[in-house]
Design a protein around this motif. Structure first.
Motif, PDB file in Angstrom:
ATOM      1  N   SER A   5      32.388 -48.860 -25.234  1.00  0.00           N
ATOM      2  CA  SER A   5      32.724 -47.924 -24.152  1.00  0.00           C
ATOM      3  C   SER A   5      31.925 -48.377 -22.943  1.00  0.00           C
ATOM      4  O   SER A   5      30.998 -48.981 -22.962  1.00  0.00           O
ATOM      5  CB  SER A   5      32.278 -46.502 -24.541  1.00  0.00           C
ATOM      6  OG  SER A   5      33.247 -46.207 -25.851  1.00  0.00           O
ATOM      7  N   ALA A   6      32.168 -47.488 -21.983  1.00  0.00           N
ATOM      8  CA  ALA A   6      31.139 -47.277 -20.724  1.00  0.00           C
ATOM      9  C   ALA A   6      30.138 -46.754 -21.122  1.00  0.00           C
ATOM     10  O   ALA A   6      29.830 -45.774 -22.170  1.00  0.00           O
ATOM     11  CB  ALA A   6      32.058 -46.418 -19.639  1.00  0.00           C
TER      12      ALA A   6
ATOM     13  N   THR B 270      31.901 -42.809 -17.240  1.00  0.00           N
ATOM     14  CA  THR B 270      33.423 -42.398 -17.057  1.00  0.00           C
ATOM     15  C   THR B 270      33.463 -41.065 -16.488  1.00  0.00           C
ATOM     16  O   THR B 270      34.134 -40.757 -15.710  1.00  0.00           O
ATOM     17  CB  THR B 270      34.139 -42.263 -18.482  1.00  0.00           C
ATOM     18  OG1 THR B 270      33.797 -43.480 -18.974  1.00  0.00           O
ATOM     19  CG2 THR B 270      35.413 -42.190 -18.473  1.00  0.00           C
TER      20      THR B 270
ATOM     21  N   ARG C 273      40.917 -40.079 -22.624  1.00  0.00           N
ATOM     22  CA  ARG C 273      39.490 -40.004 -22.965  1.00  0.00           C
ATOM     23  C   ARG C 273      39.184 -40.392 -24.520  1.00  0.00           C
ATOM     24  O   ARG C 273      39.695 -39.981 -25.425  1.00  0.00           O
ATOM     25  CB  ARG C 273      39.013 -38.732 -22.618  1.00  0.00           C
ATOM     26  CG  ARG C 273      39.043 -38.299 -21.028  1.00  0.00           C
ATOM     27  CD  ARG C 273      38.320 -39.240 -20.110  1.00  0.00           C
ATOM     28  NE  ARG C 273      37.053 -39.642 -20.447  1.00  0.00           N
ATOM     29  CZ  ARG C 273      35.986 -38.800 -19.894  1.00  0.00           C
ATOM     30  NH1 ARG C 273      36.063 -38.040 -18.980  1.00  0.00           N
ATOM     31  NH2 ARG C 273      34.619 -39.090 -20.163  1.00  0.00           N
ATOM     32  N   GLY C 274      38.142 -40.979 -24.440  1.00  0.00           N
ATOM     33  CA  GLY C 274      37.647 -41.264 -25.808  1.00  0.00           C
ATOM     34  C   GLY C 274      38.493 -42.528 -26.267  1.00  0.00           C
ATOM     35  O   GLY C 274      38.251 -42.906 -27.645  1.00  0.00           O
ATOM     36  N   GLY C 275      39.380 -43.166 -25.524  1.00  0.00           N
ATOM     37  CA  GLY C 275      40.181 -44.336 -26.130  1.00  0.00           C
ATOM     38  C   GLY C 275      39.797 -45.550 -26.611  1.00  0.00           C
ATOM     39  O   GLY C 275      40.273 -46.369 -27.140  1.00  0.00           O
ATOM     40  N   SER C 276      38.707 -45.921 -26.468  1.00  0.00           N
ATOM     41  CA  SER C 276      37.885 -46.775 -26.953  1.00  0.00           C
ATOM     42  C   SER C 276      37.850 -46.991 -28.521  1.00  0.00           C
ATOM     43  O   SER C 276      38.202 -48.179 -29.108  1.00  0.00           O
ATOM     44  CB  SER C 276      36.291 -47.109 -26.544  1.00  0.00           C
ATOM     45  OG  SER C 276      36.049 -47.043 -25.416  1.00  0.00           O
TER      46      SER C 276
ATOM     47  N   PHE D 103      39.406 -48.841 -24.201  1.00  0.00           N
ATOM     48  CA  PHE D 103      39.885 -47.591 -23.277  1.00  0.00           C
ATOM     49  C   PHE D 103      40.953 -48.297 -22.470  1.00  0.00           C
ATOM     50  O   PHE D 103      41.728 -47.647 -21.735  1.00  0.00           O
ATOM     51  CB  PHE D 103      38.703 -46.785 -22.630  1.00  0.00           C
ATOM     52  CG  PHE D 103      38.918 -46.084 -21.654  1.00  0.00           C
ATOM     53  CD1 PHE D 103      39.799 -44.848 -21.935  1.00  0.00           C
ATOM     54  CD2 PHE D 103      38.433 -45.824 -20.443  1.00  0.00           C
ATOM     55  CE1 PHE D 103      39.908 -43.829 -20.959  1.00  0.00           C
ATOM     56  CE2 PHE D 103      38.613 -45.111 -19.490  1.00  0.00           C
ATOM     57  CZ  PHE D 103      39.481 -43.744 -19.896  1.00  0.00           C
TER      58      PHE D 103
ATOM     59  N   GLU E 242      34.000 -49.600 -18.228  1.00  0.00           N
ATOM     60  CA  GLU E 242      33.894 -50.434 -19.408  1.00  0.00           C
ATOM     61  C   GLU E 242      33.801 -52.055 -18.940  1.00  0.00           C
ATOM     62  O   GLU E 242      33.146 -52.827 -19.700  1.00  0.00           O
ATOM     63  CB  GLU E 242      35.196 -50.299 -20.044  1.00  0.00           C
ATOM     64  CG  GLU E 242      35.258 -49.219 -21.106  1.00  0.00           C
ATOM     65  CD  GLU E 242      35.346 -47.826 -20.854  1.00  0.00           C
ATOM     66  OE1 GLU E 242      35.362 -47.583 -19.663  1.00  0.00           O
ATOM     67  OE2 GLU E 242      35.120 -47.131 -21.585  1.00  0.00           O
TER      68      GLU E 242
HETATM   69  N1  ASP Z   1      34.593 -44.254 -21.755  1.00  0.00           N
HETATM   70  C1  ASP Z   1      35.963 -43.599 -22.201  1.00  0.00           C
HETATM   71  C2  ASP Z   1      35.425 -42.181 -22.144  1.00  0.00           C
HETATM   72  O1  ASP Z   1      34.505 -41.630 -21.959  1.00  0.00           O
HETATM   73  C3  ASP Z   1      36.506 -44.097 -23.314  1.00  0.00           C
HETATM   74  C4  ASP Z   1      35.390 -44.259 -24.395  1.00  0.00           C
HETATM   75  O2  ASP Z   1      34.442 -44.023 -24.435  1.00  0.00           O
HETATM   76  O3  ASP Z   1      35.786 -44.106 -25.611  1.00  0.00           O
HETATM   77  O4  ASP Z   1      36.259 -41.507 -22.343  1.00  0.00           O
END
Ligand code: ASP
Ligand code: MG
Length: 453
Positions: free
Chosen positions: A43-44, A49, A202-205, A188, A123
């Motif tokens: 992830s970042a 993000t 969001r959260g796609g990693s 992501f 990322e």
């Molecule tokens: N960096 C992206 C986010 O904050 C993806 C991730 O963290 O999974 O949504």
């Protein structure tokens, strides 16, 4: 002839696990402790993000500069701890210049495509830095651009992966490299058929990790985050929440869908298709263990967990013409489908439909679901009511719609809460209550006490 593949573990590290130099080093140690880890998805760094999403919305020059300064500070805090900061420092500065340029364009002409191009830099930067951290520890690593493999449609902000293309691209581009070095890539982000950068929401990693695990037929996917596994409910709401050691794919994916923040909701689908176990643990404390998500958990209990999804909107549509129910339902769902409305739970009566709008996932935010054009079109066919500031509390479990006595036990816990809507029956794995936002935490506390403690 069937080919025997080497043992492959895909390890994903979330934002807090790559937040700064020390976090990156802890994550590096986890990778080095397991030689089966061949592919790392990142992830970042934490907070990045969010800053990029704000820039993508279009800020004025002063605010823009503030955000970019904050971004630069996060990156340079890491760079300054490296033994050889020069070359990587220049590379990161180049990406920061890109960010600045894209953010300036976003201020005058924001677009979903531009937004994805911009937020993908989080990322890109974390993965470049992580490669340096590993190299300085003497590990042979290669940085890999995930966009070469994660093919998606062009639904910017929340793009859908194209599974068959990903399998083919991973076989060609990724598998041969896994034999040469440890591969570090980005979660992501992906790209559409025309080569434009997209994001998986969001959260796609987490989702990237399981998509790549599926494509490579990995033996396991490890998700390293800041909590040591999946709990019966969010321990910040209920400190007595207990860690679940083993949970089935279907239960865990219901938890993610209904708001448990540990995993991106779609993460378990690829793992389920290929029956790849997923481990969730904390990179801050790997020895604390974690949760294993797999095909069938042993002795699944009736009550597994409680989840909450906030910022829900209830949309109620009332028939005004004396239409038969089936025609009314068909007309309304046709409109909702044309407007790509993200909804999941629905209840209907002969003359009304109530449905929950859920847009918590898209990078572009919640604002776009209830568009004026949707409301105008609906209003010309029916009477529309919108209720905001709601939360969905869900009990996840097994055989919930079949076992006797469940309703009595669960509803007793909900006695003093102003329930706006209940969904039960379509899935035997969940029972959902829609409540005013400010009573959600209390409802969770009462239900946890009566069902889990
Ligand atoms: N960096 C992206 C986010 O904050 C993806 C991730 O963290 O999974 O949504
Ligand atoms: Mg995450």
């Amino acid at each position: 002839m069937t080919r025997i593949y080497p043992h492959i573990v895909v390890a994903k590290f979330g934002g807090t696990s790559v937040a700064d130099f020390d976090a990156m080093n802890r994550s590096a140690a986890i990778i080095l402790a397991d030689h089966h880890v061949r592919l790392v998805v990142l992830s970042a760094s934490a907070g990045v993000t969010n800053l990029l999403v704000e820039l993508a919305a279009g800020l004025e020059s002063r605010d823009r500069q503030d955000k970019i300064d904050t971004l630069r500070a996060i990156q340079h805090n890491i760079i300054s701890r490296l033994k050889q900061p020069e070359a990587i420092g220049q590379e990161i500065d180049h990406l920061l210049e890109n960010i600045s340029r894209l953010a300036e364009t976003a201020a005058s002409a924001p677009s979903a495509a531009l937004s994805d191009a911009l937020v993908s830099h989080g990322e890109l930067m974390s993965s470049l830095l992580f490669v340096e951290v590993l190299r300085e520890r003497g590990v042979e690593t290669e940085w890999f651009d995930a966009r070469k493999v994660i093919r998606t449609n062009d639904h910017f902000g929340c793009a859908e992966p194209v599974i068959s293309a990903i399998a083919e691209l991973a076989e060609k581009q990724l598998r041969p490299r896994l034999e040469q070095a440890l591969i570090i890539t980005q979660g992501f982000i992906g790209s559409d058929a025309a080569g434009h950068t997209t994001t998986l929401g969001r959260g796609g990693s987490d989702y990237t990790a399981s998509l790549l695990g599926e494509a490579l037929q990995a033996n396991r996917v490890d998700i390293w985050t800041d909590v040591a596994g999946i709990y019966t409910t969010d321990p910040r709401i209920v400190p007595q929440a207990q860690r679940i050691d083993e949970i089935s794919f279907s239960e865990a994916s219901e938890m993610a869908t209904f708001g448990a923040k540990v995993l991106h909701p779609a993460t378990l689908l690829p793992a389920m298709r290929k029956n790849i176990p997923v481990f969730v643990g904390s990179s801050k404390d790997p020895s604390a263990g974690g949760t294993r998500v797999c095909c069938n958990a042993e002795n699944p209990p009736h009550y597994r967990a409680l989840a909450v999804r906030r910022k829900q909107t209830l949309l109620k549509l009332h028939s005004v013409n004396a239409q038969p129910a089936h025609a009314f339902l068909a007309d309304m769902f046709a409109i909702l489908s044309r407007h790509h409305v993200a909804m999941d739970l629905v209840t209907t009566s002969e003359t009304s439909i109530a449905l929950i709008l859920n847009a918590t996932g898209a990078t572009s935010g919640e604002a776009d679901t209830l568009t004026t054009s949707l409301l105008t079109e609906l209003s010309s066919h029916c009477r529309v009511e919108v209720e905001a500031d709601l939360a969905l509390v869900t009990l996840i479990g097994n055989a919930l719609s079949r076992a006797a006595g469940i309703c009595q036990q669960v509803f007793a816990g909900m006695e003093n809460h102003p329930v706006r809507m209940i969904c039960h029956g379509a899935s035997s794995h969940n029972l959902c209550f829609l409540l005013p936002a400010d009573s959600a935490d209390n409802a969770i506390k009462t239900l946890h006490r009566s069902l889990f403690e």
